[in-house]
Design an enzyme around this catalytic site. Structure first.
Site, short mmCIF file in Angstrom:
data_model
loop_
_atom_site.label_atom_id
_atom_site.label_comp_id
_atom_site.label_asym_id
_atom_site.label_seq_id
_atom_site.Cartn_x
_atom_site.Cartn_y
_atom_site.Cartn_z
N GLN A 1 -52.19 -28.47 -84.04
CA GLN A 1 -52.09 -27.15 -84.65
C GLN A 1 -52.87 -26.08 -83.87
OE1 GLN A 1 -52.70 -28.48 -89.13
NE2 GLN A 1 -51.87 -26.42 -88.99
N HIS A 2 -52.55 -24.82 -84.17
CA HIS A 2 -53.33 -23.64 -83.82
C HIS A 2 -53.27 -23.21 -82.35
CE1 HIS A 2 -54.92 -24.48 -87.73
NE2 HIS A 2 -55.71 -25.44 -87.34
N ASP B 1 -49.71 -31.50 -86.81
CA ASP B 1 -50.05 -32.91 -86.93
C ASP B 1 -50.52 -33.29 -88.33
OD1 ASP B 1 -52.42 -31.48 -86.64
OD2 ASP B 1 -53.11 -32.60 -84.89
#
Length: 507
Positions: free
Chosen positions: A83-84, A244
């Site tokens: 992520q991110h 995830d």
């Protein structure tokens, strides 16, 4: 002809591929390692997105080769991604610069500027449902705008890591709700980009953000070049995919109320299914959307196996020795307690934190006491976050464990006692890759003329290892309730000291 589904988990350190049949049985597995770009400054954590594609191709070929399955039998692919991260594309679809990752903290100043522009943390939470840690995507975009204007001028599309892999697979630039909720730009209640948050980065950023779409809608079909590289048929369905944690939830069957997932790796996460948004006014619990059309309140601690690995290093212990010694010590470790903030901490929010061994005495100065205290310290840290989830309305009936920490019988029992909830491991440890395969199957069976419930698929595909199940021991409850209170009180009392200590030794 039997059909198969591919689940891909593109992580920070490796890419995994699971080839799964219609019953949920794993027919083949593949894995390819990849690392971070070396030699960057403090706080900078970056990867070249092209390495994800190379690793994806290698992992898929491995899975197919080990399975003996014919490529034409693969009908759908799902992708889980870290992520991110921020993947910047130019107008031609080329990667402008390496991706800044979830663990990149060099953009902390930009995160502060965005929050300040919106009126402070409370205003940020009111607008989006989330606070804005430095790791979220929004601050990375502003970093490029301020520090790399020549690159920012070329920016045509903002993608997340799993979005970029979907783009390579299908040619489509789209963003799914679950992963998008970790950007800091999404109002998680409406599942639309928050205009004030977007404008705080750049009033013209709207045109560079991809279209949002629901988790049950496929991203597209495999394009010719991707099909050739993977050795698959053109037109294979590619599901929405997700972050995830969202895929890990699906892969552990965490798609209905009462089931909670705890992942115990280098960091630790606990997340739960919710049919409605769960927003923490204090900002400690992330208010994410999930990848099934619902919500996924989540807590993250940065220090989990970091603590046990440190004890192993201090006393030259193997993993088996660590577990054996920890099992010799009764609950409470004779008063030895650990605040495991070796990398700072996110929940509770102690960015300046450091590790603290508290209550050491002649009676507990042994490797065995340190081993158990490390496990207890991590469990108590996660217990603080779990108590926040409970206060926000989450009622865990069962906690399903994934990650290396769940392999320890001693640690599993400690977690059951601290959490006061039964814990059990799933039979498939690659939960994110399995979740991606389940979502791919859900997308395939949701085509016109068919019907599928993702809960039905997870019920059939997700197995529990009953030999690992641990129930809370009533005799340990009072000990751990008292320890939890002491642990929380100690953490609060040291916040100012941590900050002063960091300033003193920063140079």
């Amino acid at each position: 002809m039997s059909i198969y589904f591919l689940g891909i988990d593109s992580g920070t350190q490796s890419t995994k591929a699971l080839l799964v049949d219609e019953s949920g049985a794993v027919a083949g597995e593949g894995r390819q390692e990849h690392g971070l770009i070396e030699g960057l400054g403090t706080g900078h954590k970056e990867q070249d997105p092209r390495t994800w594609i190379d690793a994806l191709v290698a992992a898929v070929h491995d899975a197919l080769r080990h399975s003996g399955v014919e490529a034409r039998q693969v009908v759908a692919i799902g992708v889980s991604g870290q992520q991110h991260g921020f993947v910047p594309l130019d107008a031609a679809g080329g990667v402008i610069r390496p991706a800044k990752l979830w663990c990149d903290t060099a953009t902390a100043a930009q995160a502060g500027k965005i929050v300040g522009a919106l009126g402070g943390p409370d205003a940020m939470i009111a607008l989006t449902g989330n606070a804005l840690p430095a790791g979220f995507t929004a601050s990375k975009i502003l970093y490029m705008k301020e520090r790399e204007p020549e690159n920012y001028e070329r920016l045509a599309a903002v993608l997340l890591p799993h979005d970029y892999i979907n783009f390579w697979l299908t040619g489509e630039r789209r963003m799914e709700w679950g992963d998008a909720s970790g950007t800091g730009l999404l109002d998680i209640r409406s599942r639309q980009f928050c205009r004030p948050a977007v404008a705080a980065v750049d009033p013209l950023l709207d045109s560079r953000l991809p279209g949002l779409f629901p988790s049950w809608e496929p991203c597209g079909q495999l394009r010719v070049e991707a099909a050739e590289a993977l050795g698959l048929d053109r037109g294979v369905l590619v599901s929405a995919g997700g972050g995830d944690n969202m895929m890990g939830a699906i892969g552990t069957g965490n798609v209905r109320p009462g089931i909670v997932t705890a992942s115990i790796g280098t960091s630790g996460t606990i997340y739960a299914f919710s049919p409605s948004p769960v927003i923490d006014p204090g900002g400690e619990i992330a208010a994410f959307c999930d990848s099934t059309g619902h919500w996924l309140p989540l807590l993250c601690v940065m220090n989990a196996t970091v603590a046990t690995e440190l004890v192993k290093k201090l006393f030259s212990l193997s993993t088996d020795e660590l577990n054996r010694l920890a099992g010799q010590v009764p609950p409470g470790s004779a008063g030895l307690m650990l605040l495991p903030y070796f990398e700072g901490e996110r929940v509770p929010d102690v960015p300046d934190g450091s590790g603290v061994w508290f209550g050491q005495s002649q009676a507990n100065a042994t490797p065995a006491h340190f081993a158990r205290a490390a496990m207890e310290g991590v469990a108590l840290g996660m217990g603080y976050g779990l108590s926040r989830l409970k206060a926000l309305g989450i009622k865990p009936a069962e906690i399903r464990l994934t990650g290396g920490g769940g392999n320890s019988p001693v640690w599993r029992q400690i977690m059951a006692d601290v959490f006061q909830t039964e814990v059990v491991c799933t039979t498939q440890n690659e939960s994110a890759a399995l979740g991606a395969a389940i979502q791919a199957a859900w997308a395939w069976h949701s085509q016109p003329g068919q019907h599928a419930s993702i809960a039905d698929i997870t019920d059939a595909w997700v197995g529990l290892d009953e030999s690992t199940r641990c129930c809370p021991r009533s005799g340990n409850r009072l000990v751990y309730e008292e320890m939890q209170d002491c642990h929380d009180t100690l953490s609060r009392s040291l916040r100012d000291v941590f900050a002063r200590h960091r300033r003193l030794f920063a140079s």
